[in-house]
Design a protein around this motif. Sequence first.
Motif, mmCIF file in Angstrom:
data_model
loop_
_atom_site.group_PDB
_atom_site.id
_atom_site.type_symbol
_atom_site.label_atom_id
_atom_site.label_comp_id
_atom_site.label_asym_id
_atom_site.label_seq_id
_atom_site.Cartn_x
_atom_site.Cartn_y
_atom_site.Cartn_z
ATOM 1 N N PHE A 54 0.832 -1.209 0.000
ATOM 2 C CA PHE A 54 0.000 0.000 0.000
ATOM 3 C C PHE A 54 0.865 1.256 0.000
ATOM 4 O O PHE A 54 0.570 2.227 -0.707
ATOM 5 C CB PHE A 54 -0.922 0.004 1.218
ATOM 6 N N ALA A 55 1.953 1.239 0.789
ATOM 7 C CA ALA A 55 2.834 2.413 0.868
ATOM 8 C C ALA A 55 3.466 2.716 -0.482
ATOM 9 O O ALA A 55 3.491 3.876 -0.928
ATOM 10 C CB ALA A 55 3.914 2.187 1.928
ATOM 11 N N SER A 58 0.910 4.002 -2.871
ATOM 12 C CA SER A 58 0.533 5.373 -2.518
ATOM 13 C C SER A 58 1.598 6.375 -2.964
ATOM 14 O O SER A 58 1.277 7.447 -3.482
ATOM 15 C CB SER A 58 0.322 5.477 -1.007
ATOM 16 N N GLY A 61 2.021 5.784 -7.081
ATOM 17 C CA GLY A 61 0.806 5.850 -7.888
ATOM 18 C C GLY A 61 0.614 4.641 -8.778
ATOM 19 O O GLY A 61 -0.307 4.609 -9.600
ATOM 20 N N PHE A 114 0.447 6.252 6.418
ATOM 21 C CA PHE A 114 -0.370 5.900 5.254
ATOM 22 C C PHE A 114 -1.821 5.597 5.602
ATOM 23 O O PHE A 114 -2.615 5.287 4.714
ATOM 24 C CB PHE A 114 0.257 4.695 4.536
ATOM 25 N N ASP A 117 -4.832 7.117 3.453
ATOM 26 C CA ASP A 117 -4.458 7.446 2.072
ATOM 27 C C ASP A 117 -5.359 6.734 1.075
ATOM 28 O O ASP A 117 -5.951 5.691 1.376
ATOM 29 C CB ASP A 117 -3.001 7.044 1.810
ATOM 30 N N LYS A 118 -5.434 7.268 -0.127
ATOM 31 C CA LYS A 118 -6.196 6.656 -1.211
ATOM 32 C C LYS A 118 -5.239 6.242 -2.324
ATOM 33 O O LYS A 118 -4.268 6.941 -2.611
ATOM 34 C CB LYS A 118 -7.239 7.630 -1.767
ATOM 35 N N ILE A 119 -5.502 5.100 -2.946
ATOM 36 C CA ILE A 119 -4.669 4.631 -4.047
ATOM 37 C C ILE A 119 -5.550 4.155 -5.196
ATOM 38 O O ILE A 119 -6.744 3.897 -5.015
ATOM 39 C CB ILE A 119 -3.745 3.469 -3.620
ATOM 40 N N VAL A 211 -4.008 -3.618 -1.458
ATOM 41 C CA VAL A 211 -3.899 -2.873 -2.712
ATOM 42 C C VAL A 211 -5.086 -3.155 -3.627
ATOM 43 O O VAL A 211 -5.545 -2.273 -4.353
ATOM 44 C CB VAL A 211 -2.577 -3.217 -3.436
ATOM 45 N N ASN A 216 -6.995 0.179 0.951
ATOM 46 C CA ASN A 216 -6.622 1.042 2.062
ATOM 47 C C ASN A 216 -5.712 0.286 3.029
ATOM 48 O O ASN A 216 -5.519 -0.924 2.878
ATOM 49 C CB ASN A 216 -7.860 1.603 2.792
ATOM 50 N N TRP A 217 -5.153 1.005 3.967
ATOM 51 C CA TRP A 217 -4.293 0.381 4.973
ATOM 52 C C TRP A 217 -4.816 0.711 6.364
ATOM 53 O O TRP A 217 -5.059 1.863 6.698
ATOM 54 C CB TRP A 217 -2.845 0.850 4.854
#
Length: 310
Positions: A54-55, A58, A61, A114, A117-119, A211, A216-217
């Motif tokens: 996820f990091a 994020s 991208g 994180f 955060d949104k991915i 992911v 999300n995380w």
Amino acid sequence: MESFITELLTLLFAALRSATPVLAVVLGEAMTQRSGVINLGVEGQMLLGAMTGFAVASITGDPWLGVLAACGAGIALSMVHATLVLGCGANQIASGVAVLILGGGLSAYYGIPFVGDKIDTLGNLNQTFVSDIPVLGQFLGPITPTVLITLLAIPTISIFLFRTRLGLRWRSTGESQDITRNLGHNPVPYQLAAIAFGGLMSGFAGAALAVDYTANWVEGMTAGRGLVAVGLVIVARWNPWYALPAALLFGASEALNLKLQSWGVDISPYLLATLPYLIPLSVLMLSYRGLRASGGGMPAGLRVVFQSAR
């Protein structure tokens, strides 16, 4: 009748998607245990893989880079287990617990920035020709790449394990290291590769969860899935072909839990949330007598591990 079929198909594909992270861990841990090594740290590897994936997704991208990073993180943490077990001769159970705690701590600490955060997600089959298939298209469309990769891993691992010389040596290492040595091969590289593969699949499972599935995380988001997967390896009889129905026990239970809540069933949501854990545990308990009688396909090398842990 048509509405019933629609509901059934929707539940089935929801179960498959929920089962994917668990299925990936079951496949990886089954291969690890086939070499005579058990790794209870897969939960920690999942968490570190989820956070790392996820990091990276994020920051860059690119969710695919996140998946690759998650696999790398899972392998890196599994090498701690390999070092302790193969290099230092540590007890496998104790080492696995240490890896679990280490993975949970690292993911919680480094994942703090994180949270929230949104991915971008990996997408799904709706973006391909599959969406044009009559009737089935609407159900297959939401399936994501991690689901397909995990499903393809089942025959790939099975062919390797049961149809290749390398797979035969892998299995013989799990049955008896002396046999492997008598055949002129060192068992350590096979066990090292098995631990690393289990780490890769655990990291991938974490990426599938963070992911792809939830995007999300959250600290501790695996919620015991890794430990459930270790038990499901026994239900699957250490056979990749049985891994899917074993993992679907968890996935179907989780999907049913969400469906029952959406239907407004008058049962505490806290009780319903125990379904994905109670059902696999019940199946494991029911099959325990048969496992003891037949060995259930357990590699002989694992019996030594459990005997030494007493």
